[in-house]
Design a protein around this motif. Structure first.
Motif, PDB file in Angstrom:
ATOM      1  N   HIS A  90      39.665  52.021  47.642  1.00 13.73           N
ATOM      2  CA  HIS A  90      40.921  52.469  48.243  1.00 13.73           C
ATOM      3  C   HIS A  90      40.820  53.953  48.598  1.00 13.73           C
ATOM      4  N   ASP A  91      41.646  54.351  49.568  1.00 12.57           N
ATOM      5  CA  ASP A  91      41.796  55.776  49.853  1.00 12.57           C
ATOM      6  C   ASP A  91      42.744  56.417  48.855  1.00 12.57           C
ATOM      7  N   SER A  92      43.799  55.675  48.446  1.00 17.09           N
ATOM      8  CA  SER A  92      44.779  56.194  47.507  1.00 17.09           C
ATOM      9  C   SER A  92      45.400  55.037  46.737  1.00 17.09           C
ATOM     10  N   VAL A  93      45.654  55.252  45.440  1.00 21.28           N
ATOM     11  CA  VAL A  93      46.302  54.245  44.599  1.00 21.28           C
ATOM     12  C   VAL A  93      47.266  54.956  43.658  1.00 21.28           C
ATOM     13  N   GLY A  94      48.120  54.173  43.002  1.00 15.77           N
ATOM     14  CA  GLY A  94      48.932  54.737  41.939  1.00 15.77           C
ATOM     15  C   GLY A  94      48.065  55.001  40.728  1.00 15.77           C
ATOM     16  N   SER A  95      47.438  53.943  40.203  1.00 16.35           N
ATOM     17  CA  SER A  95      46.542  54.043  39.044  1.00 16.35           C
ATOM     18  C   SER A  95      45.477  52.965  39.169  1.00 16.35           C
ATOM     19  N   THR A  96      44.220  53.354  39.100  1.00 20.50           N
ATOM     20  CA  THR A  96      43.154  52.347  39.171  1.00 20.50           C
ATOM     21  C   THR A  96      43.187  51.434  37.947  1.00 20.50           C
ATOM     22  N   ASN A  97      43.530  51.959  36.770  1.00 19.73           N
ATOM     23  CA  ASN A  97      43.637  51.104  35.587  1.00 19.73           C
ATOM     24  C   ASN A  97      44.728  50.064  35.765  1.00 19.73           C
ATOM     25  N   ALA A  98      45.900  50.500  36.219  1.00 19.56           N
ATOM     26  CA  ALA A  98      47.012  49.565  36.404  1.00 19.56           C
ATOM     27  C   ALA A  98      46.663  48.504  37.439  1.00 19.56           C
ATOM     28  N   LEU A  99      46.019  48.916  38.518  1.00 18.81           N
ATOM     29  CA  LEU A  99      45.645  47.963  39.560  1.00 18.81           C
ATOM     30  C   LEU A  99      44.614  46.964  39.041  1.00 18.81           C
ATOM     31  N   ALA A 100      43.650  47.436  38.256  1.00 19.45           N
ATOM     32  CA  ALA A 100      42.641  46.535  37.696  1.00 19.45           C
ATOM     33  C   ALA A 100      43.281  45.511  36.768  1.00 19.45           C
ATOM     34  N   LEU A 101      44.210  45.932  35.920  1.00 20.35           N
ATOM     35  CA  LEU A 101      44.879  44.989  35.017  1.00 20.35           C
ATOM     36  C   LEU A 101      45.743  44.007  35.793  1.00 20.35           C
ATOM     37  N   ASP A 102      46.344  44.447  36.895  1.00 22.60           N
ATOM     38  CA  ASP A 102      47.078  43.521  37.757  1.00 22.60           C
ATOM     39  C   ASP A 102      46.135  42.458  38.311  1.00 22.60           C
ATOM     40  N   ARG A 103      44.942  42.869  38.722  1.00 22.51           N
ATOM     41  CA  ARG A 103      43.973  41.902  39.250  1.00 22.51           C
ATOM     42  C   ARG A 103      43.605  40.873  38.181  1.00 22.51           C
ATOM     43  N   ALA A 104      43.476  41.318  36.944  1.00 23.25           N
ATOM     44  CA  ALA A 104      43.144  40.385  35.860  1.00 23.25           C
ATOM     45  C   ALA A 104      44.263  39.361  35.669  1.00 23.25           C
ATOM     46  N   ARG A 105      45.503  39.799  35.719  1.00 25.13           N
ATOM     47  CA  ARG A 105      46.639  38.882  35.552  1.00 25.13           C
ATOM     48  C   ARG A 105      46.733  37.913  36.715  1.00 25.13           C
ATOM     49  N   GLU A 106      46.205  38.328  37.864  1.00 24.36           N
ATOM     50  CA  GLU A 106      46.182  37.448  39.043  1.00 24.36           C
ATOM     51  C   GLU A 106      45.016  36.468  39.002  1.00 24.36           C
ATOM     52  N   GLY A 107      44.161  36.579  37.994  1.00 20.86           N
ATOM     53  CA  GLY A 107      43.065  35.637  37.835  1.00 20.86           C
ATOM     54  C   GLY A 107      41.689  36.157  38.162  1.00 20.86           C
ATOM     55  N   ASP A 108      41.537  37.455  38.391  1.00 24.03           N
ATOM     56  CA  ASP A 108      40.210  37.988  38.690  1.00 24.03           C
ATOM     57  C   ASP A 108      39.274  37.732  37.501  1.00 24.03           C
ATOM     58  N   PRO A 109      38.030  37.336  37.780  1.00 18.81           N
ATOM     59  CA  PRO A 109      37.100  37.002  36.690  1.00 18.81           C
ATOM     60  C   PRO A 109      36.461  38.209  36.020  1.00 18.81           C
ATOM     61  N   GLY A 110      36.721  39.409  36.518  1.00 16.48           N
ATOM     62  CA  GLY A 110      36.138  40.600  35.900  1.00 16.48           C
ATOM     63  C   GLY A 110      34.865  41.055  36.585  1.00 16.48           C
ATOM     64  N   LYS A 111      34.236  42.079  35.987  1.00 19.03           N
ATOM     65  CA  LYS A 111      33.088  42.767  36.595  1.00 19.03           C
ATOM     66  C   LYS A 111      33.479  43.334  37.950  1.00 19.03           C
ATOM     67  N   LEU A 112      34.711  43.855  38.004  1.00 26.01           N
ATOM     68  CA  LEU A 112      35.268  44.413  39.231  1.00 26.01           C
ATOM     69  C   LEU A 112      35.466  45.916  39.073  1.00 26.01           C
ATOM     70  N   TRP A 113      34.859  46.687  39.954  1.00 29.49           N
ATOM     71  CA  TRP A 113      35.106  48.124  40.024  1.00 29.49           C
ATOM     72  C   TRP A 113      36.246  48.372  41.007  1.00 29.49           C
ATOM     73  N   VAL A 114      37.282  49.078  40.561  1.00 32.32           N
ATOM     74  CA  VAL A 114      38.377  49.522  41.427  1.00 32.32           C
ATOM     75  C   VAL A 114      38.247  51.036  41.552  1.00 32.32           C
ATOM     76  N   VAL A 115      38.069  51.537  42.763  1.00 34.95           N
ATOM     77  CA  VAL A 115      37.808  52.971  42.954  1.00 34.95           C
ATOM     78  C   VAL A 115      38.721  53.536  44.034  1.00 34.95           C
ATOM     79  N   SER A 116      38.969  54.832  43.934  1.00 36.78           N
ATOM     80  CA  SER A 116      39.811  55.493  44.916  1.00 36.78           C
ATOM     81  C   SER A 116      39.459  56.973  44.975  1.00 36.78           C
ATOM     82  N   ARG A 117      39.675  57.572  46.155  1.00 36.45           N
ATOM     83  CA  ARG A 117      39.462  59.008  46.326  1.00 36.45           C
ATOM     84  C   ARG A 117      40.701  59.803  45.942  1.00 36.45           C
TER      85      ARG A 117
END
Length: 274
Positions: free
Chosen positions: A19-46
């Motif tokens: 992403h170019d901008s996010v609120g929180s990469t941690n919060a977004l990653a945990l949202d992805r997990a609740r949506e069913g993401d299997p993990g091993k996912l890097w969420v990054v932003s500048r």
């Protein structure tokens, strides 16, 4: 160059969400997990608008700094998984050493770091350069079901800017004279993470991780003050134990093992109050 995973990370099944901008990469990653993401996912932003540090402290990340989170889905005990914070510190230290030329991160007197590491690890989750904070690591978890939880390993690095209104010394890669951007640092970080994760080996390699961490430890053998639940404990930083607790020797010679607290070195540690 945009954000990219190192070939080693891609080969091991890691994925990237940039992403170019996010609120929180941690919060977004945990949202992805609740949506069913299997993990091993890097969420990054500048840029990160509403990041968090330890104990709920704000961790703002202006454009050009690195905000990154690795999402893992864990089915082992949380105590063992929590030691991945030390893996993260080592991975970031390795990445910084790989991309920052040796002439940077010099001490103020120009003599360089006499201890051999330009980037040191401060227990439990900071990375220092010349005693100033350059990066922070935050682990957050969320239960998914009776057998699994999501673990977000947040790594924030001051690449181009550092906070001015904090009660501790801070710095950035730019301030140290390093010509590096967030994308280049992340590429090296994703590679170094894979190597250190293999050493960790599902927790079986924790003693090796512990020894590697101690070789980079800030303040080892020196006076420290640790604020624990409003009280201040003082002594000499001896080691971290097999559970990665902070071990100090007090004036009576007793060894104290601390599971959580804020560590201070130098003048603050020597003062009568902290």
């Amino acid at each position: 160059m945009g954000f990219q995973l190192a070939p080693t990370a891609t080969a091991e099944g890691f994925r990237l969400e940039a992403h170019d901008s996010v609120g929180s990469t941690n919060a977004l990653a945990l949202d992805r997990a609740r949506e069913g993401d299997p993990g091993k996912l890097w969420v990054v932003s500048r840029k990160q608008e509403s990041g968090r540090g330890r104990r709920g402290r704000a961790w703002a990340s202006p454009e050009g700094n690195l905000a990154s989170t690795l999402l893992l889905i864990i089915d082992r005990d949380l105590k063992t998984a929590a030691t991945l914070g030390f893996v993260a510190g080592l991975a970031l230290g390795d990445a910084l050493e790989a991309i920052v030329p040796g002439r940077t991160a010099m001490a103020a007197d120009g003599a360089g770091d006499r201890r051999g590491n330009r980037f040191e690890l401060k227990w439990p989750n900071d990375v220092l350069a010349n005693g100033a904070k350059m990066a922070g690591i935050l682990l957050e978890s969320s239960m998914l079901d009776a057998n699994r939880f999501a673990l977000a390993i947040g790594i924030g690095v001051n690449v181009v800017a550092y906070p001015q209104d904090v009660p501790y010394p801070a710095t950035s890669l730019k301030a140290l004279g390093a010509n590096c951007d967030a994308e280049t640092l992340f590429l090296a970080l994703s590679d170094a993470w894979s190597e250190n994760m293999r050493l960790w080996n599902e927790g079986r390699g924790l003693d090796l991780i512990r020894q590697r961490w101690l070789s980079r430890a800030a303040g080892l053998g020196g006076e420290v003050a640790v604020r624990v639940d409003g009280d201040v404990v003082r002594g000499v930083f001896e080691t971290i134990d097999e559970d990665c607790r902070f071990v100090i020797r007090d004036d009576s010679g007793a060894l104290l093992k601390i599971a959580a607290g804020d560590v201070h070195f130098g003048v603050v540690a020597s003062a009568h109050t902290a």
